[in-house]
Design a protein around this motif. Structure first.
Motif, PDB file in Angstrom:
ATOM      1  N   ALA A 143       7.868  14.775  11.217  1.00 56.57           N
ATOM      2  CA  ALA A 143       6.420  14.919  11.363  1.00 56.57           C
ATOM      3  C   ALA A 143       5.858  16.015  10.466  1.00 56.57           C
ATOM      4  O   ALA A 143       4.696  15.953  10.059  1.00 56.57           O
ATOM      5  N   PHE A 144       6.675  17.013  10.119  1.00 55.20           N
ATOM      6  CA  PHE A 144       6.179  18.129   9.312  1.00 55.20           C
ATOM      7  C   PHE A 144       5.758  17.651   7.922  1.00 55.20           C
ATOM      8  O   PHE A 144       4.635  17.916   7.476  1.00 55.20           O
ATOM      9  N   ALA A 145       6.632  16.924   7.253  1.00 52.91           N
ATOM     10  CA  ALA A 145       6.288  16.377   5.932  1.00 52.91           C
ATOM     11  C   ALA A 145       5.212  15.304   6.060  1.00 52.91           C
ATOM     12  O   ALA A 145       4.337  15.183   5.196  1.00 52.91           O
ATOM     13  N   ALA A 146       5.251  14.549   7.142  1.00 57.48           N
ATOM     14  CA  ALA A 146       4.260  13.486   7.349  1.00 57.48           C
ATOM     15  C   ALA A 146       2.855  14.056   7.513  1.00 57.48           C
ATOM     16  O   ALA A 146       1.875  13.425   7.102  1.00 57.48           O
ATOM     17  N   ALA A 147       2.727  15.247   8.084  1.00 53.87           N
ATOM     18  CA  ALA A 147       1.412  15.866   8.265  1.00 53.87           C
ATOM     19  C   ALA A 147       0.765  16.151   6.918  1.00 53.87           C
ATOM     20  O   ALA A 147      -0.421  15.882   6.713  1.00 53.87           O
ATOM     21  N   PHE A 148       1.536  16.688   5.986  1.00 58.16           N
ATOM     22  CA  PHE A 148       1.001  16.949   4.645  1.00 58.16           C
ATOM     23  C   PHE A 148       0.538  15.650   3.999  1.00 58.16           C
ATOM     24  O   PHE A 148      -0.564  15.572   3.455  1.00 58.16           O
ATOM     25  N   GLU A 149       1.371  14.634   4.060  1.00 63.44           N
ATOM     26  CA  GLU A 149       1.041  13.346   3.433  1.00 63.44           C
ATOM     27  C   GLU A 149      -0.186  12.704   4.068  1.00 63.44           C
ATOM     28  O   GLU A 149      -1.027  12.134   3.370  1.00 63.44           O
ATOM     29  N   MET A 150      -0.286  12.790   5.382  1.00 63.45           N
ATOM     30  CA  MET A 150      -1.443  12.216   6.058  1.00 63.45           C
ATOM     31  C   MET A 150      -2.720  12.896   5.588  1.00 63.45           C
ATOM     32  O   MET A 150      -3.728  12.234   5.298  1.00 63.45           O
ATOM     33  N   GLY A 151      -2.697  14.208   5.507  1.00 62.17           N
ATOM     34  CA  GLY A 151      -3.871  14.937   5.015  1.00 62.17           C
ATOM     35  C   GLY A 151      -4.165  14.630   3.553  1.00 62.17           C
ATOM     36  O   GLY A 151      -5.312  14.475   3.153  1.00 62.17           O
ATOM     37  N   ARG A 152      -3.113  14.519   2.761  1.00 60.44           N
ATOM     38  CA  ARG A 152      -3.279  14.242   1.326  1.00 60.44           C
ATOM     39  C   ARG A 152      -3.892  12.867   1.060  1.00 60.44           C
ATOM     40  O   ARG A 152      -4.560  12.656   0.049  1.00 60.44           O
ATOM     41  N   ASN A 153      -3.695  11.951   1.987  1.00 61.23           N
ATOM     42  CA  ASN A 153      -4.198  10.594   1.803  1.00 61.23           C
ATOM     43  C   ASN A 153      -5.649  10.393   2.231  1.00 61.23           C
ATOM     44  O   ASN A 153      -6.170   9.291   2.143  1.00 61.23           O
ATOM     45  N   ILE A 154      -6.312  11.460   2.661  1.00 62.58           N
ATOM     46  CA  ILE A 154      -7.737  11.344   2.989  1.00 62.58           C
ATOM     47  C   ILE A 154      -8.513  11.216   1.693  1.00 62.58           C
ATOM     48  O   ILE A 154      -8.416  12.050   0.802  1.00 62.58           O
ATOM     49  N   ARG A 155      -9.287  10.173   1.610  1.00 61.39           N
ATOM     50  CA  ARG A 155     -10.098   9.933   0.427  1.00 61.39           C
ATOM     51  C   ARG A 155     -11.484   9.510   0.844  1.00 61.39           C
ATOM     52  O   ARG A 155     -11.724   8.833   1.710  1.00 61.39           O
TER      53      ARG A 155
END
Length: 179
Positions: A167-179
């Motif tokens: 979940a730690f790495a997934a949190a960064f990716e989820m935030g990064r995918n906001i467009r």
């Protein structure tokens, strides 16, 4: 660019759900979004008294506390991130209090994208069902809300355990995918 508001419902600064909020924020900032994080435990927010004075006063609550600031931030955000540790299969009291206090202006919280971040010490598949129902129930009451992501950090009991979970790495990716 979107305006992202993260409501961290963890009473522990640097706790597991709070750490996931920081990673989500890091990702959202990396994509050029404007991000604000509010640690609701650090705010003075009283419980809703169900007096409905807000309905008679144009959405102004009789309580003079930090909820005015939080509601204004919620209204201006495009994206709302609701984050909480799981306590007895539900959301933290701090986050639930904020959700309840939106009663004063909930009809103004339209067309928001929602992300949910939850952490638990337990690893079962169902431990977060009640918490997710609370968060979804709130969003379901808001016109035009859209669920965009769910992040579950299970098996994180001690402060910082989440750093070793997917979940730690997934949190960064989820935030990064906001467009």
């Amino acid at each position: 660019m979107k305006k992202v508001l993260i409501l961290s419902g963890s009473p522990r600064k640097g706790g597991n759900s709070d750490l996931l909020c920081d990673e989500f924020m890091r990702g959202a900032l990396a994509s050029g979004n404007e991000v604000t994080k509010i640690r609701v435990a650090e705010k003075n927010v009283g419980y809703c008294r169900a007096c409905y004075a807000c309905a008679r006063n144009g959405g102004v609550c009789v309580q003079n506390d930090d909820m005015k600031e939080i509601l204004s931030a919620m209204e201006s955000a495009d994206v709302l991130v609701l984050a909480t540790p799981v306590y007895f299969y539900s959301a933290s009291a701090q986050l639930k209090t904020v959700i309840d206090r939106t009663l004063a202006r909930w009809t103004k919280l339209k067309n928001k994208e929602f992300y949910y971040i939850m952490t638990s010490a337990e690893e079962s598949d169902t431990v977060m069902d009640g918490t997710l129902a609370v968060l979804r129930g709130f969003a379901d009451c808001l016109e035009g809300s859209a669920e965009k992501g769910i992040l579950m950090g299970q098996g994180a009991e001690k402060r910082g355990d989440i750093r070793e979970k997917p979940a730690f790495a997934a949190a960064f990716e989820m935030g990064r995918n906001i467009r």
